[in-house]
Design a protein around this motif. Structure first.
Motif, PDB file in Angstrom:
ATOM      1  N   MET A   1     -32.866  44.901 -24.519  1.00 28.69           N
ATOM      2  CA  MET A   1     -32.024  45.367 -23.444  1.00 28.69           C
ATOM      3  C   MET A   1     -32.643  46.639 -22.884  1.00 28.69           C
ATOM      4  SD  MET A   1     -29.286  43.471 -22.957  1.00 28.69           S
ATOM      5  CE  MET A   1     -28.035  44.530 -22.283  1.00 28.69           C
ATOM      6  N   LYS A   2     -32.661  46.786 -21.586  1.00 28.95           N
ATOM      7  CA  LYS A   2     -33.224  47.956 -20.945  1.00 28.95           C
ATOM      8  C   LYS A   2     -32.529  49.240 -21.397  1.00 28.95           C
ATOM      9  CE  LYS A   2     -34.843  49.357 -16.407  1.00 28.95           C
ATOM     10  NZ  LYS A   2     -34.851  49.016 -15.009  1.00 28.95           N
ATOM     11  N   ASP A   3     -31.223  49.177 -21.657  1.00 32.41           N
ATOM     12  CA  ASP A   3     -30.465  50.360 -22.042  1.00 32.41           C
ATOM     13  C   ASP A   3     -30.582  50.704 -23.525  1.00 32.41           C
ATOM     14  OD1 ASP A   3     -28.793  47.871 -22.081  1.00 32.41           O
ATOM     15  OD2 ASP A   3     -27.443  49.212 -23.152  1.00 32.41           O
ATOM     16  N   GLU A   4     -31.379  49.963 -24.303  1.00 33.51           N
ATOM     17  CA  GLU A   4     -31.529  50.238 -25.726  1.00 33.51           C
ATOM     18  C   GLU A   4     -32.639  51.251 -26.005  1.00 33.51           C
ATOM     19  OE1 GLU A   4     -29.983  46.087 -27.704  1.00 33.51           O
ATOM     20  OE2 GLU A   4     -32.115  46.476 -27.604  1.00 33.51           O
TER      21      GLU A   4
ATOM     22  N   LEU B   1     -21.431  58.795 -23.553  1.00 28.99           N
ATOM     23  CA  LEU B   1     -20.217  58.210 -24.125  1.00 28.99           C
ATOM     24  C   LEU B   1     -19.744  56.996 -23.334  1.00 28.99           C
ATOM     25  CD1 LEU B   1     -18.256  61.475 -24.916  1.00 28.99           C
ATOM     26  CD2 LEU B   1     -18.955  59.750 -26.580  1.00 28.99           C
ATOM     27  N   ILE B   2     -19.736  57.132 -22.015  1.00 26.63           N
ATOM     28  CA  ILE B   2     -19.302  56.022 -21.160  1.00 26.63           C
ATOM     29  C   ILE B   2     -20.273  54.852 -21.308  1.00 26.63           C
ATOM     30  CG2 ILE B   2     -18.950  55.268 -18.776  1.00 26.63           C
ATOM     31  CD1 ILE B   2     -17.938  58.185 -18.235  1.00 26.63           C
ATOM     32  N   HIS B   3     -21.564  55.143 -21.310  1.00 24.28           N
ATOM     33  CA  HIS B   3     -22.584  54.095 -21.455  1.00 24.28           C
ATOM     34  C   HIS B   3     -22.409  53.341 -22.762  1.00 24.28           C
ATOM     35  CE1 HIS B   3     -26.613  52.498 -22.438  1.00 24.28           C
ATOM     36  NE2 HIS B   3     -26.621  52.211 -21.155  1.00 24.28           N
ATOM     37  N   GLU B   4     -22.221  54.069 -23.865  1.00 22.11           N
ATOM     38  CA  GLU B   4     -22.036  53.430 -25.173  1.00 22.11           C
ATOM     39  C   GLU B   4     -20.772  52.583 -25.198  1.00 22.11           C
ATOM     40  OE1 GLU B   4     -24.231  53.454 -27.940  1.00 22.11           O
ATOM     41  OE2 GLU B   4     -25.470  54.105 -26.267  1.00 22.11           O
ATOM     42  N   ALA B   5     -19.689  53.078 -24.596  1.00 17.40           N
ATOM     43  CA  ALA B   5     -18.443  52.309 -24.556  1.00 17.40           C
ATOM     44  C   ALA B   5     -18.616  51.028 -23.748  1.00 17.40           C
ATOM     45  CB  ALA B   5     -17.314  53.154 -23.977  1.00 17.40           C
ATOM     46  N   LEU B   6     -19.314  51.117 -22.613  1.00 16.97           N
ATOM     47  CA  LEU B   6     -19.562  49.930 -21.789  1.00 16.97           C
ATOM     48  C   LEU B   6     -20.430  48.917 -22.528  1.00 16.97           C
ATOM     49  CD1 LEU B   6     -20.204  51.650 -18.351  1.00 16.97           C
ATOM     50  CD2 LEU B   6     -18.280  50.140 -18.919  1.00 16.97           C
ATOM     51  N   LYS B   7     -21.449  49.408 -23.227  1.00 17.44           N
ATOM     52  CA  LYS B   7     -22.334  48.529 -23.988  1.00 17.44           C
ATOM     53  C   LYS B   7     -21.550  47.828 -25.100  1.00 17.44           C
ATOM     54  CE  LYS B   7     -25.669  50.422 -26.448  1.00 17.44           C
ATOM     55  NZ  LYS B   7     -26.936  51.086 -26.832  1.00 17.44           N
ATOM     56  N   LYS B   8     -20.741  48.578 -25.824  1.00 14.83           N
ATOM     57  CA  LYS B   8     -19.948  48.012 -26.919  1.00 14.83           C
ATOM     58  C   LYS B   8     -18.959  46.964 -26.411  1.00 14.83           C
ATOM     59  CE  LYS B   8     -16.897  49.335 -30.689  1.00 14.83           C
ATOM     60  NZ  LYS B   8     -16.206  50.437 -31.361  1.00 14.83           N
ATOM     61  N   ALA B   9     -18.418  47.183 -25.224  1.00 20.00           N
ATOM     62  CA  ALA B   9     -17.435  46.250 -24.648  1.00 20.00           C
ATOM     63  C   ALA B   9     -18.096  45.076 -23.932  1.00 20.00           C
ATOM     64  CB  ALA B   9     -16.529  47.002 -23.671  1.00 20.00           C
ATOM     65  N   GLY B  10     -19.425  45.065 -23.882  1.00 21.21           N
ATOM     66  CA  GLY B  10     -20.129  43.979 -23.209  1.00 21.21           C
ATOM     67  C   GLY B  10     -19.985  44.031 -21.697  1.00 21.21           C
ATOM     68  N   ARG B  11     -19.815  45.207 -21.156  1.00 27.07           N
ATOM     69  CA  ARG B  11     -19.599  45.364 -19.716  1.00 27.07           C
ATOM     70  C   ARG B  11     -20.852  45.704 -18.927  1.00 27.07           C
ATOM     71  NH1 ARG B  11     -14.438  44.134 -17.718  1.00 27.07           N
ATOM     72  NH2 ARG B  11     -13.026  44.203 -19.487  1.00 27.07           N
ATOM     73  N   LEU B  12     -21.986  45.913 -19.584  1.00 28.43           N
ATOM     74  CA  LEU B  12     -23.235  46.195 -18.876  1.00 28.43           C
ATOM     75  C   LEU B  12     -23.949  44.894 -18.575  1.00 28.43           C
ATOM     76  CD1 LEU B  12     -24.701  49.282 -20.761  1.00 28.43           C
ATOM     77  CD2 LEU B  12     -23.639  49.229 -18.513  1.00 28.43           C
ATOM     78  N   LYS B  13     -24.578  44.815 -17.416  1.00 30.92           N
ATOM     79  CA  LYS B  13     -25.349  43.622 -17.067  1.00 30.92           C
ATOM     80  C   LYS B  13     -26.558  43.513 -17.975  1.00 30.92           C
ATOM     81  CE  LYS B  13     -24.069  43.349 -12.232  1.00 30.92           C
ATOM     82  NZ  LYS B  13     -24.524  43.395 -10.845  1.00 30.92           N
ATOM     83  N   ASP B  14     -26.931  42.305 -18.296  1.00 33.02           N
ATOM     84  CA  ASP B  14     -28.090  42.033 -19.137  1.00 33.02           C
ATOM     85  C   ASP B  14     -29.351  42.300 -18.326  1.00 33.02           C
ATOM     86  OD1 ASP B  14     -29.765  41.184 -21.129  1.00 33.02           O
ATOM     87  OD2 ASP B  14     -29.264  39.072 -20.936  1.00 33.02           O
TER      88      ASP B  14
END
Length: 61
Positions: free
Chosen positions: A57-60, A37-50
């Motif tokens: 994206m590595k997290d995809e 949940l936290i990861h998805e929220a960070l991704k949606k907010a553009g807060r994860l490093k590229d």
């Protein structure tokens, strides 16, 4: 894989029950569900490093 940092999280009982049920429905641990949940929220907010690898994206996954 980066080291994980433990911390205490306090949720009200109804919220925790909802997260536990959601986790069970998706065959995840409660901790794994909260992390997702936290990861998805960070991704949606553009807060994860590229961390692009091969154009994705590595997290995809």
């Amino acid at each position: 894989m980066p080291a994980k940092k433990p911390f205490a999280l306090r949720l009200d009982e109804k919220m925790m029950q909802a997260v536990e049920k959601w986790a069970a429905d998706e065959f995840r641990s409660t901790n794994g569900q909260i992390e997702w949940l936290i990861h998805e929220a960070l991704k949606k907010a553009g807060r994860l490093k590229d961390t692009k690898e091969g154009g994705r994206m590595k997290d995809e996954g």
